[in-house]
Design an enzyme around this catalytic site. Structure first.
Site, PDB file in Angstrom:
ATOM      1  N   CYS A   1       0.811  -1.231   0.000  1.00 18.26           N
ATOM      2  CA  CYS A   1       0.000   0.000   0.000  1.00 18.26           C
ATOM      3  C   CYS A   1       0.840   1.275   0.000  1.00 18.26           C
ATOM      4  O   CYS A   1       0.560   2.213  -0.737  1.00 18.26           O
ATOM      5  CB  CYS A   1      -0.980  -0.013   1.166  1.00 18.26           C
ATOM      6  SG  CYS A   1      -0.231  -0.012   2.811  1.00 18.26           S
TER       7      CYS A   1
ATOM      8  N   HIS B   1      -2.800   0.814   6.865  1.00 16.82           N
ATOM      9  CA  HIS B   1      -3.151   0.738   5.442  1.00 16.82           C
ATOM     10  C   HIS B   1      -3.509   2.133   4.947  1.00 16.82           C
ATOM     11  O   HIS B   1      -3.920   3.001   5.715  1.00 16.82           O
ATOM     12  CB  HIS B   1      -4.327  -0.215   5.230  1.00 16.82           C
ATOM     13  CG  HIS B   1      -4.555  -0.560   3.780  1.00 16.82           C
ATOM     14  ND1 HIS B   1      -3.673  -1.318   3.050  1.00 16.82           N
ATOM     15  CD2 HIS B   1      -5.567  -0.223   2.927  1.00 16.82           C
ATOM     16  CE1 HIS B   1      -4.129  -1.448   1.817  1.00 16.82           C
ATOM     17  NE2 HIS B   1      -5.276  -0.783   1.718  1.00 16.82           N
TER      18      HIS B   1
ATOM     19  N   HIS C   1      -6.177   1.524  -4.139  1.00 19.01           N
ATOM     20  CA  HIS C   1      -5.127   1.113  -3.205  1.00 19.01           C
ATOM     21  C   HIS C   1      -4.575  -0.251  -3.597  1.00 19.01           C
ATOM     22  O   HIS C   1      -5.117  -0.936  -4.472  1.00 19.01           O
ATOM     23  CB  HIS C   1      -5.705   1.036  -1.786  1.00 19.01           C
ATOM     24  CG  HIS C   1      -6.781  -0.005  -1.638  1.00 19.01           C
ATOM     25  ND1 HIS C   1      -6.712  -1.041  -0.732  1.00 19.01           N
ATOM     26  CD2 HIS C   1      -7.967  -0.172  -2.297  1.00 19.01           C
ATOM     27  CE1 HIS C   1      -7.808  -1.789  -0.834  1.00 19.01           C
ATOM     28  NE2 HIS C   1      -8.580  -1.282  -1.761  1.00 19.01           N
TER      29      HIS C   1
END
Length: 303
Positions: free
Chosen positions: A210, A261, A273
């Site tokens: 990420c 995240h 993402h």
């Protein structure tokens, strides 16, 4: 004689006034994974107020840190000039907004409709009682629930600034021309990388995690950024209430505790993402992402 004396004492007690409300500072102890955004939302204050009250110069917090979250007022009844007469006053036909109010903590999978049905009220009443700016709910969010007969006073939009919500409408443009240009390029690059596989630590088109995805996309769009992790990006950015398309969105407690995240806000409650299926577009309203949502931020390097 004793009976008359006792009656006099009771009369004096009835006509005595009640002390004024007291205000005491409310404090909150920071828990692992807490953010200023979540604490502000929980106590119905703004992030700016929290920073001001606690003289904070950044968004960083640490476990067991004590924060001043405002003044809690201990309510006291108003002064009654004629208590005896007050007892025989006719009961008002419309109950006070606080009468019969209970609280409900939002659970995973809840919706305004399901909560309203459970308590025999309407979703519109819940929205009015809690001054909600959206139908979206957060897990562990506390709601005031009145009775079906209780009036739900509608507060005009201009009367009070709504609290930050996880899916606000995007503003038209970021902070300046540089950011506007970089965001447009970043989104174009991000979408071109859809279905690229997830690789832990990856930061190239061969595979991304990420933070590696954010680093690559922003760098290719012309912004000089460091190759850091989610916590690093979180600390390098400033919290915002209304995101522009291209801003960052953060989550916590996914595969580890704390900020874990991140993605790029793509508008209409969506974000792009590096997920478990690779580079993908997800919706903030889905139960999983709603539960782990922290807030929106903008890199301080943008002008």
């Amino acid at each position: 004689m004793k009976q008359q004396l006792l009656s006099g004492v009771l009369a004096i007690a009835l006509f005595s006034t009640v002390s004024l409300p007291l205000a005491e500072a409310a404090t909150y102890k920071v828990q692992p994974g807490d953010t200023l955004y979540r604490i502000a939302q929980k106590h119905k204050v703004s992030v700016a107020d929290l920073k001001s009250w606690n003289k904070l110069s950044s968004d960083s917090l640490y476990a067991n840190q004590s924060l001043n979250v405002g003044n809690a007022v201990i309510a006291a009844p108003k002064k009654v000039k004629n208590p005896v007469k007050a007892k025989v006053t006719a009961k008002p036909t419309t109950p006070a907004p606080s009468a019969g109010t209970t609280t409900y903590t939002v659970k995973k999978g809840d919706s305004l409709y399901s909560i309203a049905k459970k308590y025999g009220v309407t979703a519109d009443q819940i929205i009015a009682w809690n001054k909600l700016g959206s139908t979206n709910l957060l897990v562990n969010q506390t709601l005031k629930i009145g009775s079906a007969q209780q009036p739900s006073k509608v507060v005009p939009v201009s009367a009070e600034k709504p609290a930050p919500i996880p899916t606000p409408a995007p503003i038209a443009a970021p902070v300046g021309n540089q950011a506007s240009s970089i965001y447009a390029a970043a989104l174009k690059i991000a979408y071109s990388l859809e279905r690229t596989p997830y690789v832990f630590g990856g930061a190239t088109p061969a595979g991304f995690d990420c933070s590696g995805f954010i680093y690559y996309v922003y760098s290719q769009a012309g912004l000089k950024v460091s190759r850091t992790d989610t916590v690093g990006f979180y600390n390098l950015s400033s919290e915002i209430a209304n995101p522009a398309i291209g801003d960052l969105v953060f989550f916590q407690d996914t595969y580890k505790e704390g900020i874990s995240h991140m993605g790029i806000y793509a508008g209409n409650n969506s974000f792009i993402h590096a997920g478990s299926k690779g580079i993908e577009v997800s919706n903030l309203a889905t139960p999983y992402w709603n539960q782990h949502f922290v807030g929106f931020k903008r890199l301080k390097a943008l002008k």
